[in-house]
Design an enzyme around this catalytic site. Structure first.
Site, PDB file in Angstrom:
ATOM      1  N   GLN A   1      42.377  47.245  55.190  1.00 28.87           N
ATOM      2  CA  GLN A   1      42.450  46.540  54.238  1.00 28.87           C
ATOM      3  C   GLN A   1      43.072  45.178  54.184  1.00 28.87           C
ATOM      4  O   GLN A   1      44.103  45.032  54.742  1.00 28.87           O
ATOM      5  CB  GLN A   1      43.231  47.335  52.707  1.00 28.87           C
TER       6      GLN A   1
ATOM      7  N   TYR B   1      44.303  41.483  51.778  1.00 27.75           N
ATOM      8  CA  TYR B   1      44.445  40.728  50.617  1.00 27.75           C
ATOM      9  C   TYR B   1      44.332  39.175  51.017  1.00 27.75           C
ATOM     10  O   TYR B   1      44.320  38.538  52.348  1.00 27.75           O
ATOM     11  CB  TYR B   1      45.898  40.702  50.234  1.00 27.75           C
TER      12      TYR B   1
ATOM     13  N   THR C   1      40.842  43.120  49.134  1.00 27.33           N
ATOM     14  CA  THR C   1      41.115  43.493  47.857  1.00 27.33           C
ATOM     15  C   THR C   1      41.373  42.139  47.179  1.00 27.33           C
ATOM     16  O   THR C   1      41.942  41.115  47.440  1.00 27.33           O
ATOM     17  CB  THR C   1      42.541  44.247  47.774  1.00 27.33           C
TER      18      THR C   1
ATOM     19  N   ARG D   1      55.058  45.740  36.697  1.00 27.31           N
ATOM     20  CA  ARG D   1      55.388  46.959  36.722  1.00 27.31           C
ATOM     21  C   ARG D   1      56.655  47.527  36.236  1.00 27.31           C
ATOM     22  O   ARG D   1      57.645  47.602  37.131  1.00 27.31           O
ATOM     23  CB  ARG D   1      55.061  47.604  37.983  1.00 27.31           C
TER      24      ARG D   1
ATOM     25  N   LYS E   1      36.950  45.296  46.579  1.00 34.46           N
ATOM     26  CA  LYS E   1      37.693  46.034  46.297  1.00 34.46           C
ATOM     27  C   LYS E   1      38.330  45.535  44.810  1.00 34.46           C
ATOM     28  O   LYS E   1      39.061  44.551  45.005  1.00 34.46           O
ATOM     29  CB  LYS E   1      38.787  46.775  46.965  1.00 34.46           C
TER      30      LYS E   1
ATOM     31  N   HIS F   1      42.884  48.842  40.613  1.00 30.42           N
ATOM     32  CA  HIS F   1      44.177  48.995  41.300  1.00 30.42           C
ATOM     33  C   HIS F   1      45.002  50.278  40.968  1.00 30.42           C
ATOM     34  O   HIS F   1      46.297  50.278  40.851  1.00 30.42           O
ATOM     35  CB  HIS F   1      44.842  47.617  40.967  1.00 30.42           C
TER      36      HIS F   1
END
EC number: 1.1.-.-
Length: 396
Positions: free
Chosen positions: A127, A129, A155, A164, A251, A275
């Site tokens: 994966q 970014y 992604t 968060r 993704k 996500h």
């Protein structure tokens, strides 16, 4: 403790892990509305029971990107996986390999590509970014290719980190975060011994290899915060294709128009994903977004889905809604934190058994036979009313 479902692993992981690590994977963005809806919307998808169908020849096998899978599940990329068990990425990859499904290594893994890839027989996925440091991206792609990674998961739903709130309360960030984490580690001896002492080095292997120096947790937070790139566009796919000629999966798709663009720009697959509810709170759950996306591009591109999947019934539901396969994230990390490779292996066995029960009682002998006909029809529709996309009138 008796383990009979993924929820049991979550409860066990909460006892074992320091709070900053548990809440990092368990939490979502803002008020966590989307995090909750991911699970709740999927659980509301009613399966259509069928009987007397002679299900003696049932098979979960499928093919994805010319790879044979024992069931339509892959382990999703999860950052900091190696902080949840000793060399966690290696253990999770081994469990996936033994089960005959892909393991996806995160850009921000603890164990680097070169440590994980040689430990398994089947090619792993990698994966990536989009980051401001294109030199790092190129370096990571070249290393993934050299290590034999078969599929790139790109992604795209993180041009900026989500807010968060749990992280500030748990010690992942916020005032005196480092001191709070040390105290939490000291009061969770099982984790402190297995991972804190014996799981070193605690750096981000892929990034350390590029920067030429160790990267601790504070370095991780700072480096990522400075490198997420809001200028990301579809043109970046063309740049990536200069260095990657294997299957590429996008993704972070939640809209049919974006899915069509993925086809137009030559992607081999998409992941319908928010996500895990960790980026923009208030967006559609993956289960609710998936049917319209499948209507738009099914047959033109491979469709994967994640977010909210907790058991084998959820896998069957996602496939019935239009996915070809799913990615499993939080559920496997809870199992990894509880019992390492053996925990992940047991979780995958549980999911396999749950899928077989669901398929047997819906009359689907193979993955290709799971469709919207496997769902209860309400009011003449093939999807439950709770999952029908909102119209402007509904929104008002």
């Amino acid at each position: 403790m008796i383990i009979s479902a993924a929820s049991d692993y979550r409860a066990a992981a909460q006892r074992i892990l320091p709070p900053f690590l548990f809440h990092y994977i368990d939490g979502g963005a803002y008020a966590e509305y989307t995090l909750r809806r991911n699970v709740e919307d999927l659980s509301e998808v009613a399966l259509r029971q069928r009987v007397l169908k002679n299900m003696s020849d049932l098979s979960l096998e499928t093919t994805l990107f010319n790879e044979k899978l024992s069931m339509p599940v892959a382990l999703a990329p999860v950052g900091l996986c190696g902080m949840y068990a000793r060399r966690g990425e290696v253990q999770a990859a081994a469990a996936a390999d033994a089960k005959g499904i892909p393991f996806t290594l995160s850009t921000v893994s603890v164990c680097p590509i070169e440590e994980v890839a040689p430990t398994i027989k089947r090619p792993m996925w990698f994966q990536l970014y989009v980051l401001r440091d294109r030199g790092f991206m190129r370096n990571a792609l070249e290393r993934a290719k050299a290590a034999g990674c078969s599929t790139l998961v790109f992604t795209v739903d993180m041009p900026t980190p989500g807010a968060r709130y749990r992280d500030a309360h748990s010690g992942m960030s916020g005032p005196n975060a480092a001191l709070r984490r040390y105290w939490q580690a000291a009061t969770h001896p099982q984790w402190a011994w297995d991972v804190g002492l014996n799981g070193r080095p605690h750096d981000l292997g892929n990034i350390s290899a590029y920067l030429g120096k160790p990267t601790g947790l504070e370095d991780y937070i700072g480096w990522l915060a400075n490198n997420f790139d809001p200028s990301i566009s579809w043109k970046d796919l063309e740049w990536i294709r200069e260095f990657w000629d294997g299957p590429m999966v996008i993704k972070g798709i939640l809209d049919p128009e974006d899915a069509r663009d993925a086809v137009r720009f030559g992607a081999d697959g998409i992941v319908v994903s928010n996500h895990g509810g960790r980026q923009l709170d208030g967006v559609l759950s993956s289960a609710r977004a998936l049917p319209a996306i499948a209507d738009a591009v099914k047959g033109d591109i491979a469709i994967l889905a994640d977010s909210g999947i907790r058991n084998g019934l959820d896998v069957v539901r996602m496939i019935a809604l239009g996915a070809d396969s799913v990615l499993l994230g939080r559920a496997y990390l809870y199992a990894l934190a509880t019992a390492g490779q053996a925990g992940v292996a047991n979780l995958l066995d549980l999911i396999e058994k749950e899928m077989k029960v669901a398929m047997t009682l819906t009359g689907a002998k193979s993955i290709s036979e799971i469709s919207r006909d496997s769902l209860v029809q309400e009011l003449g529709k093939s999807l439950p009313a709770a999952l029908a996309p909102l119209t402007q009138g509904d929104a008002a």
